[in-house]
Design a protein around this motif. Sequence first.
Motif, PDB file in Angstrom:
ATOM      1  N   ALA A   1      12.409  -4.674   9.988  1.00 55.76           N
ATOM      2  CA  ALA A   1      11.008  -5.008  10.250  1.00 55.76           C
ATOM      3  C   ALA A   1      10.178  -4.557   9.038  1.00 55.76           C
ATOM      4  CB  ALA A   1      10.549  -4.294  11.514  1.00 55.76           C
ATOM      5  N   SER A   2       8.877  -4.827   9.071  1.00 54.25           N
ATOM      6  CA  SER A   2       8.050  -4.465   7.914  1.00 54.25           C
ATOM      7  C   SER A   2       6.720  -3.912   8.391  1.00 54.25           C
ATOM      8  CB  SER A   2       7.796  -5.718   7.058  1.00 54.25           C
ATOM      9  OG  SER A   2       7.218  -6.727   7.867  1.00 54.25           O
ATOM     10  N   THR A   3       6.046  -3.236   7.474  1.00 41.85           N
ATOM     11  CA  THR A   3       4.630  -2.945   7.667  1.00 41.85           C
ATOM     12  C   THR A   3       3.948  -3.256   6.344  1.00 41.85           C
ATOM     13  OG1 THR A   3       2.936  -1.342   8.337  1.00 41.85           O
ATOM     14  CG2 THR A   3       4.816  -0.441   7.134  1.00 41.85           C
ATOM     15  N   VAL A   4       2.844  -3.983   6.415  1.00 43.88           N
ATOM     16  CA  VAL A   4       2.172  -4.420   5.184  1.00 43.88           C
ATOM     17  C   VAL A   4       1.039  -3.460   4.838  1.00 43.88           C
ATOM     18  CG1 VAL A   4       0.621  -6.227   4.295  1.00 43.88           C
ATOM     19  CG2 VAL A   4       2.803  -6.843   5.342  1.00 43.88           C
ATOM     20  N   ASP A   5       0.937  -3.144   3.547  1.00 40.99           N
ATOM     21  CA  ASP A   5      -0.116  -2.249   3.058  1.00 40.99           C
ATOM     22  C   ASP A   5      -0.896  -2.995   1.985  1.00 40.99           C
ATOM     23  OD1 ASP A   5      -1.448   0.048   1.809  1.00 40.99           O
ATOM     24  OD2 ASP A   5       0.186   0.041   0.353  1.00 40.99           O
ATOM     25  N   LEU A   6      -2.210  -3.110   2.154  1.00 38.22           N
ATOM     26  CA  LEU A   6      -3.011  -3.830   1.155  1.00 38.22           C
ATOM     27  C   LEU A   6      -3.467  -2.871   0.068  1.00 38.22           C
ATOM     28  CD1 LEU A   6      -5.182  -5.982   3.586  1.00 38.22           C
ATOM     29  CD2 LEU A   6      -3.079  -6.640   2.388  1.00 38.22           C
ATOM     30  N   LEU A   7      -2.974  -3.090  -1.150  1.00 39.51           N
ATOM     31  CA  LEU A   7      -3.315  -2.216  -2.269  1.00 39.51           C
ATOM     32  C   LEU A   7      -4.680  -2.579  -2.824  1.00 39.51           C
ATOM     33  CD1 LEU A   7      -0.043  -2.528  -4.362  1.00 39.51           C
ATOM     34  CD2 LEU A   7      -0.739  -0.527  -3.043  1.00 39.51           C
ATOM     35  N   GLY A   8      -5.278  -1.612  -3.504  1.00 45.81           N
ATOM     36  CA  GLY A   8      -6.271  -2.008  -4.472  1.00 45.81           C
ATOM     37  C   GLY A   8      -7.719  -1.942  -4.136  1.00 45.81           C
ATOM     38  N   GLU A   9      -8.137  -1.198  -3.143  1.00 45.25           N
ATOM     39  CA  GLU A   9      -9.579  -1.040  -3.009  1.00 45.25           C
ATOM     40  C   GLU A   9      -9.931   0.404  -3.309  1.00 45.25           C
ATOM     41  OE1 GLU A   9     -12.014  -3.277  -2.439  1.00 45.25           O
ATOM     42  OE2 GLU A   9     -10.507  -4.847  -2.438  1.00 45.25           O
TER      43      GLU A   9
ATOM     44  N   GLY B   1      -0.584  -6.803  -3.227  1.00 44.36           N
ATOM     45  CA  GLY B   1      -1.759  -6.631  -4.084  1.00 44.36           C
ATOM     46  C   GLY B   1      -1.535  -7.224  -5.460  1.00 44.36           C
ATOM     47  N   ASP B   2      -2.586  -7.187  -6.289  1.00 44.20           N
ATOM     48  CA  ASP B   2      -2.482  -7.781  -7.618  1.00 44.20           C
ATOM     49  C   ASP B   2      -1.976  -6.750  -8.621  1.00 44.20           C
ATOM     50  OD1 ASP B   2      -4.561  -6.142  -8.288  1.00 44.20           O
ATOM     51  OD2 ASP B   2      -6.091  -7.705  -8.181  1.00 44.20           O
ATOM     52  N   LEU B   3      -1.901  -7.182  -9.874  1.00 39.69           N
ATOM     53  CA  LEU B   3      -1.296  -6.335 -10.900  1.00 39.69           C
ATOM     54  C   LEU B   3      -2.060  -5.053 -11.183  1.00 39.69           C
ATOM     55  CD1 LEU B   3      -0.018  -8.575 -13.777  1.00 39.69           C
ATOM     56  CD2 LEU B   3       1.247  -7.224 -12.124  1.00 39.69           C
TER      57      LEU B   3
ATOM     58  N   ALA C   1       6.784  -4.835 -11.002  1.00 38.70           N
ATOM     59  CA  ALA C   1       6.034  -4.994  -9.752  1.00 38.70           C
ATOM     60  C   ALA C   1       6.768  -5.795  -8.683  1.00 38.70           C
ATOM     61  CB  ALA C   1       4.686  -5.640 -10.032  1.00 38.70           C
ATOM     62  N   HIS C   2       7.512  -6.808  -9.117  1.00 35.59           N
ATOM     63  CA  HIS C   2       8.092  -7.662  -8.077  1.00 35.59           C
ATOM     64  C   HIS C   2       9.102  -6.904  -7.221  1.00 35.59           C
ATOM     65  CE1 HIS C   2      11.344  -8.190 -10.999  1.00 35.59           C
ATOM     66  NE2 HIS C   2      12.077  -8.477  -9.952  1.00 35.59           N
ATOM     67  N   ARG C   3       9.584  -5.786  -7.719  1.00 34.66           N
ATOM     68  CA  ARG C   3      10.500  -4.987  -6.895  1.00 34.66           C
ATOM     69  C   ARG C   3       9.756  -4.179  -5.835  1.00 34.66           C
ATOM     70  NH1 ARG C   3      15.459  -3.704  -9.012  1.00 34.66           N
ATOM     71  NH2 ARG C   3      15.874  -4.567 -11.067  1.00 34.66           N
ATOM     72  N   PHE C   4       8.513  -3.849  -6.152  1.00 35.36           N
ATOM     73  CA  PHE C   4       7.781  -2.920  -5.292  1.00 35.36           C
ATOM     74  C   PHE C   4       6.714  -3.587  -4.432  1.00 35.36           C
ATOM     75  CE2 PHE C   4       9.562  -0.434  -8.631  1.00 35.36           C
ATOM     76  CZ  PHE C   4       9.931   0.747  -8.018  1.00 35.36           C
ATOM     77  N   ILE C   5       6.226  -4.722  -4.920  1.00 38.64           N
ATOM     78  CA  ILE C   5       5.089  -5.360  -4.267  1.00 38.64           C
ATOM     79  C   ILE C   5       5.544  -6.733  -3.777  1.00 38.64           C
ATOM     80  CG2 ILE C   5       2.747  -6.227  -4.672  1.00 38.64           C
ATOM     81  CD1 ILE C   5       2.550  -3.949  -6.767  1.00 38.64           C
ATOM     82  N   VAL C   6       5.261  -7.031  -2.522  1.00 34.85           N
ATOM     83  CA  VAL C   6       5.863  -8.236  -1.949  1.00 34.85           C
ATOM     84  C   VAL C   6       5.045  -9.509  -2.163  1.00 34.85           C
ATOM     85  CG1 VAL C   6       7.275  -7.023  -0.243  1.00 34.85           C
ATOM     86  CG2 VAL C   6       4.950  -7.679   0.352  1.00 34.85           C
ATOM     87  N   GLY C   7       3.885  -9.393  -2.802  1.00 39.97           N
ATOM     88  CA  GLY C   7       3.100 -10.594  -3.068  1.00 39.97           C
ATOM     89  C   GLY C   7       1.684 -10.175  -3.401  1.00 39.97           C
TER      90      GLY C   7
END
Length: 450
Positions: free
Chosen positions: A141-149, A411-413, A116-122
């Motif tokens: 630059a970045s764009t953040v995507d919130l996983l998990g709903e 997102g979380d695990l 996960a640490h390679r793919f998810i930034v926190g």
Amino acid sequence: MSDVEHDPGVEAELNEVGRALYASFPQRSRNPVKALDARAMELASQDAELRAALFRFVDVTPACRSLDDLARHLSGYLNEVDAKPPPLEVAMRMAGTKPGRTALGAAAAGGVRHMAHRFIVGDSPRKALGILRELWEGGAASTVDLLGEATVTEAEADRYAARCAEALDTIAEAAPRWPERPQLEADSLGPLPRANLSVKVSALTPHIRPDAPALGRDDAARRMRPLLRKARDLGAHLHIDMESLDALETTMDLIFELLDEDEFREGPSAGLVLQAYLRESPNQLDSILAWARQSPRKPPLVVRLVKGAYWDHEIVEARQHGWETPVFEVKAECDRNYEQLTRRLLDARPAVRVAIASHNLRSISHAIAYNRHSGGEDRDLELQVLRGLGDELGYALAAQGQRVRVYCPVGDLVAGMAYLVRRLLENTSNESFLHEQAMGVPLEELLAAP
Ligand SMILES: Cc1cc2nc3c(=O)[nH]c(=O)nc-3n(C[C@H](O)[C@H](O)[C@H](O)COP(=O)(O)OP(=O)(O)OC[C@H]3O[C@@H](n4cnc5c(N)ncnc54)[C@H](O)[C@@H]3O)c2cc1C
């Protein structure tokens, strides 16, 4: 100019760009798929039933609330695989008891954590800030995507919207402290926001119904409007991802309708996604350009061109209903369409800003070459990659002065699991560019016209 397929001038430039990029990848990253667990990759690429089980698992993972739950689903799906490879047999035995399931869930979680640490930034926007800053300092630059709903209730949609609002606040508060990076902060149309969030309409409403798009559109609009206001007030960019075909009409209607509202005339900067695997995508581009050309909005619409992440889903769905498949079934047709849409988008500037999102060296090099060949500046083309899969490509592009944005899931695990398995499946498909690259297909073939 956009009809000229395989123009010799563009092909020559494309080969030069592709070769230079390839040469600048560090040796190890010529196999970016290595980032994924080697054993999982091997199993998934060889076994069709296992792939099918994993696809079903991906679909339910976001709804899992605990490790026990996760393991119950995993073992349920793996149970359907007839000839189980030894590791799966062990997993099945473990899943027979509650402690076994918890252990299996924990093992799965451990495996996920490892990747996960390679793919998810926190696991939260705040915890992601270090990596977002590092990327920025490194020229991306970045764009953040919130996983998990997995949004099946109003309460979940509200929670997702609240998390998006918090993410915008957090990133927009931190971004002004990042050092100056002129290459990332403006194109020839004007300034580009530092803070950038990608959102999913299916997470903003539980009411997406292909047969009643207005229902989902109106419900999602209630939650999207405050996010647009916040993005406008903070000077951030809001990007609306595209999902499976069931959500397409709702998503497009929602974007056009909201952005047409008077209060959003001056901002925020906003964008949508066009999926080249859809046979209808050239017509969808007609609609997007028609809208963009008549829109009085100040910030140009950003169009992110992708191939599409739901190919298997669309094929299965169509076959189940006896429909004609809405996606191309021959990879080369999808790739050719991608290039045609790239050219049309680049020709349509300044009505739109163009973002080419791909890890395919040919698709990327084609966009850079066509842009230059048609007189465009490099800074008027954005290239986007996924964190974890496109890192080295992103660095190579940035080092060559290209404007790069990295898509950064947060997102979380448990949420991460679904995301990782999706990437795993995508990249173990024989037709995936990264898979071919990993298999050592020669560069001339990788860069050849589709
Ligand atoms: C920054 C970023 C943002 C993204 N956002 C989105 C998004 O909002 N929505 C979304 O759907 N996807 C999104 N994607 C994923 C994207 O759609 C692709 O799945 C992924 O990038 C792989 O495509 P590629 O060009 O990198 O690789 P390639 O290996 O060249 O292409 C693989 C793609 O080709 C298509 N394909 C595979 N087999 C066939 C076949 N037999 N016939 C026809 N087509 C086939 C599929 O779309 C598959 O994903 C995003 C990707 C990136 C990099």
